[in-house]
Design a protein around this motif. Structure first.
Motif, mmCIF file in Angstrom:
data_model
loop_
_atom_site.group_PDB
_atom_site.id
_atom_site.type_symbol
_atom_site.label_atom_id
_atom_site.label_comp_id
_atom_site.label_asym_id
_atom_site.label_seq_id
_atom_site.Cartn_x
_atom_site.Cartn_y
_atom_site.Cartn_z
ATOM 1 N N THR A 112 0.841 -1.212 0.000
ATOM 2 C CA THR A 112 0.000 0.000 0.000
ATOM 3 C C THR A 112 0.872 1.257 0.000
ATOM 4 O O THR A 112 2.096 1.171 -0.051
ATOM 5 N N HIS A 113 0.197 2.399 0.147
ATOM 6 C CA HIS A 113 0.918 3.678 0.302
ATOM 7 C C HIS A 113 1.730 3.694 1.611
ATOM 8 O O HIS A 113 2.603 4.518 1.770
ATOM 9 N N ARG A 114 1.401 2.806 2.555
ATOM 10 C CA ARG A 114 2.111 2.756 3.846
ATOM 11 C C ARG A 114 2.989 1.505 3.825
ATOM 12 O O ARG A 114 2.890 0.625 4.655
ATOM 13 N N GLY A 115 3.875 1.413 2.832
ATOM 14 C CA GLY A 115 4.439 0.120 2.484
ATOM 15 C C GLY A 115 5.873 -0.186 2.876
ATOM 16 O O GLY A 115 6.381 -1.263 2.560
ATOM 17 N N ASN A 130 1.525 1.091 -3.398
ATOM 18 C CA ASN A 130 0.544 1.634 -4.327
ATOM 19 C C ASN A 130 -0.135 2.872 -3.760
ATOM 20 O O ASN A 130 -0.668 2.834 -2.658
ATOM 21 N N GLY A 131 -0.098 3.957 -4.499
ATOM 22 C CA GLY A 131 -0.740 5.196 -4.044
ATOM 23 C C GLY A 131 -2.232 5.190 -4.264
ATOM 24 O O GLY A 131 -2.953 6.042 -3.738
ATOM 25 N N ILE A 132 -2.728 4.218 -5.030
ATOM 26 C CA ILE A 132 -4.169 4.123 -5.279
ATOM 27 C C ILE A 132 -4.751 3.133 -4.283
ATOM 28 O O ILE A 132 -4.363 1.958 -4.268
ATOM 29 N N GLU A 157 -8.214 -0.783 6.299
ATOM 30 C CA GLU A 157 -9.676 -0.965 6.403
ATOM 31 C C GLU A 157 -10.402 0.061 5.542
ATOM 32 O O GLU A 157 -11.538 -0.177 5.122
ATOM 33 N N GLY A 158 -9.739 1.191 5.240
ATOM 34 C CA GLY A 158 -10.356 2.169 4.347
ATOM 35 C C GLY A 158 -10.583 1.554 2.974
ATOM 36 O O GLY A 158 -11.630 1.748 2.346
ATOM 37 N N ALA A 159 -9.597 0.777 2.531
ATOM 38 C CA ALA A 159 -9.678 0.141 1.211
ATOM 39 C C ALA A 159 -10.787 -0.903 1.156
ATOM 40 O O ALA A 159 -11.255 -1.256 0.070
ATOM 41 N N ASN A 196 -6.486 -3.061 10.078
ATOM 42 C CA ASN A 196 -7.419 -2.054 10.610
ATOM 43 C C ASN A 196 -6.689 -1.196 11.627
ATOM 44 O O ASN A 196 -6.639 -1.518 12.811
ATOM 45 N N ASN A 197 -6.129 -0.071 11.127
ATOM 46 C CA ASN A 197 -5.419 0.843 12.046
ATOM 47 C C ASN A 197 -6.358 1.932 12.558
ATOM 48 O O ASN A 197 -5.912 2.955 13.039
ATOM 49 N N GLN A 198 -7.638 1.691 12.452
ATOM 50 C CA GLN A 198 -8.740 2.460 13.073
ATOM 51 C C GLN A 198 -9.145 3.733 12.335
ATOM 52 O O GLN A 198 -10.214 4.288 12.592
ATOM 53 N N TYR A 199 -8.309 4.235 11.412
ATOM 54 C CA TYR A 199 -8.667 5.456 10.679
ATOM 55 C C TYR A 199 -8.306 5.313 9.207
ATOM 56 O O TYR A 199 -7.228 4.813 8.873
ATOM 57 N N GLY A 200 -9.194 5.780 8.332
ATOM 58 C CA GLY A 200 -8.871 5.937 6.919
ATOM 59 C C GLY A 200 -8.691 7.427 6.727
ATOM 60 O O GLY A 200 -9.681 8.177 6.838
HETATM 61 C C1 TPP Z 1 -8.753 5.310 -5.031
HETATM 62 C C2 TPP Z 1 -8.275 6.293 -4.010
HETATM 63 N N1 TPP Z 1 -9.194 6.997 -3.303
HETATM 64 C C3 TPP Z 1 -8.777 7.891 -2.370
HETATM 65 C C4 TPP Z 1 -7.433 8.096 -2.149
HETATM 66 C C5 TPP Z 1 -6.972 9.070 -1.078
HETATM 67 N N2 TPP Z 1 -6.501 8.348 0.103
HETATM 68 C C6 TPP Z 1 -5.205 8.147 0.333
HETATM 69 S S1 TPP Z 1 -4.921 7.258 1.722
HETATM 70 C C7 TPP Z 1 -6.562 7.128 2.050
HETATM 71 C C8 TPP Z 1 -7.056 6.386 3.260
HETATM 72 C C9 TPP Z 1 -6.643 4.964 3.240
HETATM 73 O O1 TPP Z 1 -7.033 4.353 4.429
HETATM 74 P P1 TPP Z 1 -6.685 2.843 4.677
HETATM 75 O O2 TPP Z 1 -6.967 2.048 3.457
HETATM 76 O O3 TPP Z 1 -7.380 2.442 5.927
HETATM 77 O O4 TPP Z 1 -5.099 2.824 4.881
HETATM 78 P P2 TPP Z 1 -4.229 3.532 6.024
HETATM 79 O O5 TPP Z 1 -3.861 4.909 5.493
HETATM 80 O O6 TPP Z 1 -5.057 3.602 7.239
HETATM 81 O O7 TPP Z 1 -3.028 2.679 6.164
HETATM 82 C C10 TPP Z 1 -7.314 7.769 1.068
HETATM 83 C C11 TPP Z 1 -8.790 7.850 1.067
HETATM 84 C C12 TPP Z 1 -6.518 7.349 -2.925
HETATM 85 N N3 TPP Z 1 -5.200 7.468 -2.749
HETATM 86 N N4 TPP Z 1 -6.958 6.437 -3.829
#
Ligand code: TPP
Length: 326
Positions: free
Chosen positions: A68-71, A117-119, A149-151, A177-181
């Motif tokens: 993920t973006h937090r990878g 992945n930034g998406i 969990e946001g995904a 599930n880190n509790q916040y998206g």
């Molecule tokens: C398709 C898409 N929608 C919205 C975003 C904006 N966005 C970046 S991080 C994020 C929240 C992600 O939350 P989660 O999946 O729980 O991962 P966490 O950041 O908690 O590790 C959002 C909505 C994005 N990057 N890609």
């Protein structure tokens, strides 16, 4: 000590060492970012180390992961080296992607790391694709697919889980599930109790585990990996955890309290494992100190390597754009 007991503590010692390395890496990235040494954006994995390490320690070098973006934690747990990762964060040509990916798209296909992945939710279709290629080639590899969990509310995550369920693909979906998206609490984004039902509707076993316990994550992932390897299809794991930093570096964190953060830190995954290993005499205090010193030295070297490396040439922007294999 019986053999399996010593294997058990060797494995936990290795897991501790890796978790400490990830924490040192992320803590240094935090400082480097504050000092404006890193371009772009960073999302730190501090607090979630037990999940990447617990899960990746169940798989082999030729297995796959999607991230993920937090990878950063997933990449290190899969075996990527801190020096080339740090160079990538600095945007240097010695980085894993020649300095073009930055923090959010680090990949090393040769080591089975199919990409940060930034998406949001984009890793899961890739994991289903990897699963399909494994099935077609007849090998017994697996793919671990990490997401937040946001995904879980993204359409493509459900399409991927459906396909994996229908085709019995060897994928383990690992929801952290880190509790916040971003700034939205999980319970405001999802009006369900727990996430198991999201896997069960696609005919896969689903289990919620304590994501602050490397032992729990290891046990649950081992079961899911065994199931996937033996051709019995995908599983969903939900790991309950907490990120210690904001969504991104610079986040003011007005949506959560200091007390909440401190309560989760009481259950810190590294401190818990350290305490357990010290108590059982599997770990001497001097060795624990050496783990921290060695991790810190590796990160010093990584930063030095990144600082000394060159930026890619402008022409490099046109390289690696299209695959030559088609
Ligand atoms: C398709 C898409 N929608 C919205 C975003 C904006 N966005 C970046 S991080 C994020 C929240 C992600 O939350 P989660 O999946 O729980 O991962 P966490 O950041 O908690 O590790 C959002 C909505 C994005 N990057 N890609």
């Amino acid at each position: 000590m019986p053999n399996n007991a010593s294997e058990h503590s060797d494995r936990r010692l290795e897991q501790l060492e890796q978790m400490i390395l990830i924490r040192e890496f992320e803590s240094r990235v935090q400082t480097l970012f504050e000092n404006n040494e890193l371009p772009g954006f960073v999302h730190l994995y501090l607090g979630q180390e037990a999940i990447a390490v617990g899960a990746c320690s169940t798989i082999e070098a030729d297995d796959y992961i999607t991230s993920t973006h937090r990878g950063h934690g997933h990449a290190i747990a899969k075996g990527l080296e801190p020096d080339r990762m740090m160079a990538e964060l600095f945007g240097k040509e010695t980085g894993y992607c020649g300095g073009k990916s930055g923090s959010m798209h680090i990949a090393d296909v040769d080591q089975g790391m199919l990409g940060a992945n930034g998406i949001i939710g984009a890793g899961q279709p890739l994991a289903a694709g990897a699963g399909l290629s494994i099935r077609r080639s007849g090998s017994d590899q697996v793919c671990l697919s990490f997401f937040g969990e946001g995904a879980m509310a993204e359409g493509q995550v459900h399409e991927a889980m459906n396909l994996a369920g229908v085709m019995d693909l060897p994928v383990v979906f690992i929801c952290e599930n880190n509790q916040y998206g971003e700034m939205t609490p999980a319970e405001e984004q999802h009006h369900v109790e727990g996430f198991e039902a999201r896997g069960e509707v696609y005919d896969m076993p689903a289990e919620t585990v304590d994501g602050m316990s490397v032992d729990e994550v290891y046990r649950a992932t081992s079961d899911a990996v065994e199931r996937a390897r033996s051709g019995n299809g995908p599983s969903l794991l939900i790991c309950e955890t907490y990120r210690y930093r904001g969504h991104y570096e610079g986040d003011q964190m007005r949506y959560r309290t200091e007390e909440e953060l401190e309560a989760w830190k009481e259950r810190d995954p590294i401190e818990t494992l350290e305490a357990s290993l010290l108590e059982s005499y599997a770990l001497a205090p001097s060795r624990l100190e050496a783990f921290y010193d060695e991790a810190s030295e590796r990160i010093d070297d990584a930063v030095e390597f990144a600082r000394q490396s060159e930026y890619p040439s402008p022409e490099a922007a046109f390289e690696d754009v299209y695959s030559e294999e088609i």
